[in-house]
Design a protein around this motif. Structure first.
Motif, mmCIF file in Angstrom:
data_model
loop_
_atom_site.group_PDB
_atom_site.id
_atom_site.type_symbol
_atom_site.label_atom_id
_atom_site.label_comp_id
_atom_site.label_asym_id
_atom_site.label_seq_id
_atom_site.Cartn_x
_atom_site.Cartn_y
_atom_site.Cartn_z
ATOM 1 N N TRP A 112 51.392 13.798 7.661
ATOM 2 C CA TRP A 112 50.716 13.514 6.402
ATOM 3 C C TRP A 112 49.223 13.317 6.614
ATOM 4 C CZ3 TRP A 112 50.753 13.938 1.401
ATOM 5 C CH2 TRP A 112 49.823 13.221 0.666
ATOM 6 N N LEU A 113 48.872 12.501 7.612
ATOM 7 C CA LEU A 113 47.461 12.214 7.849
ATOM 8 C C LEU A 113 46.680 13.465 8.249
ATOM 9 C CD1 LEU A 113 47.681 8.726 9.570
ATOM 10 C CD2 LEU A 113 46.862 9.260 7.257
ATOM 11 N N ILE A 114 47.294 14.326 9.038
ATOM 12 C CA ILE A 114 46.634 15.586 9.406
ATOM 13 C C ILE A 114 46.396 16.426 8.152
ATOM 14 C CG2 ILE A 114 46.960 17.796 10.589
ATOM 15 C CD1 ILE A 114 48.424 16.139 12.812
ATOM 16 N N ALA A 115 47.426 16.574 7.333
ATOM 17 C CA ALA A 115 47.318 17.410 6.132
ATOM 18 C C ALA A 115 46.313 16.848 5.131
ATOM 19 C CB ALA A 115 48.687 17.566 5.478
ATOM 20 N N VAL A 116 46.379 15.545 4.859
ATOM 21 C CA VAL A 116 45.502 14.961 3.844
ATOM 22 C C VAL A 116 44.051 14.938 4.321
ATOM 23 C CG1 VAL A 116 45.683 12.486 4.396
ATOM 24 C CG2 VAL A 116 45.411 13.207 2.028
ATOM 25 N N ASN A 117 43.820 14.764 5.611
ATOM 26 C CA ASN A 117 42.448 14.793 6.112
ATOM 27 C C ASN A 117 41.882 16.205 6.091
ATOM 28 O OD1 ASN A 117 41.229 12.127 7.108
ATOM 29 N ND2 ASN A 117 43.395 11.998 7.624
ATOM 30 N N PHE A 118 42.704 17.202 6.377
ATOM 31 C CA PHE A 118 42.269 18.587 6.263
ATOM 32 C C PHE A 118 41.904 18.901 4.812
ATOM 33 C CE2 PHE A 118 43.101 23.071 5.437
ATOM 34 C CZ PHE A 118 42.268 23.664 6.367
ATOM 35 N N ALA A 119 42.764 18.498 3.872
ATOM 36 C CA ALA A 119 42.524 18.750 2.454
ATOM 37 C C ALA A 119 41.269 18.016 1.967
ATOM 38 C CB ALA A 119 43.734 18.335 1.626
ATOM 39 N N THR A 120 41.077 16.781 2.409
ATOM 40 C CA THR A 120 39.899 16.008 2.016
ATOM 41 C C THR A 120 38.628 16.657 2.539
ATOM 42 O OG1 THR A 120 41.214 13.979 2.063
ATOM 43 C CG2 THR A 120 38.816 13.716 2.105
#
Length: 96
Positions: free
Chosen positions: A12-20
């Motif tokens: 989740w953290l990898i995905a949300v940081n990429f999206a951010t």
């Protein structure tokens, strides 16, 4: 299914940081073109969902939203809150 499983949290953290990071980059490109922008509220929502590191990395790399107030203050409050919650969770896990 344990959503707080460290593996799921990591993904989740990898995905949300990429999206951010991407959202900040897209907003910067739109600002340079004079196009319709991504709202500050949306950018802060990405940070609230765990994308604070991505937000800070994008701000630094793109030099975007670095002097905007109250945006910078709001992002800093989100970061402080997230660090406090993470510290509390670590403390509770160790105390078991």
């Amino acid at each position: 299914m344990d959503l707080l499983n460290p593996e799921y949290v990591t993904y989740w953290l990898i995905a949300v940081n990429f999206a951010t990071f991407a959202a900040f980059g897209i907003d910067k490109a739109k600002a340079e073109r004079g196009a319709r922008r991504i709202s500050e509220a949306s950018l802060l929502q990405w940070a609230i969902m765990g994308g604070t590191p991505g937000a800070y990395a994008a701000r630094h790399l793109f030099r975007h939203k670095t002097r905007k107030q109250p945006f910078s203050g709001n992002l800093q409050m989100i970061a402080v809150f997230q660090v406090a919650v993470a510290g509390l969770l670590i403390f509770l896990a160790v105390a078991r």
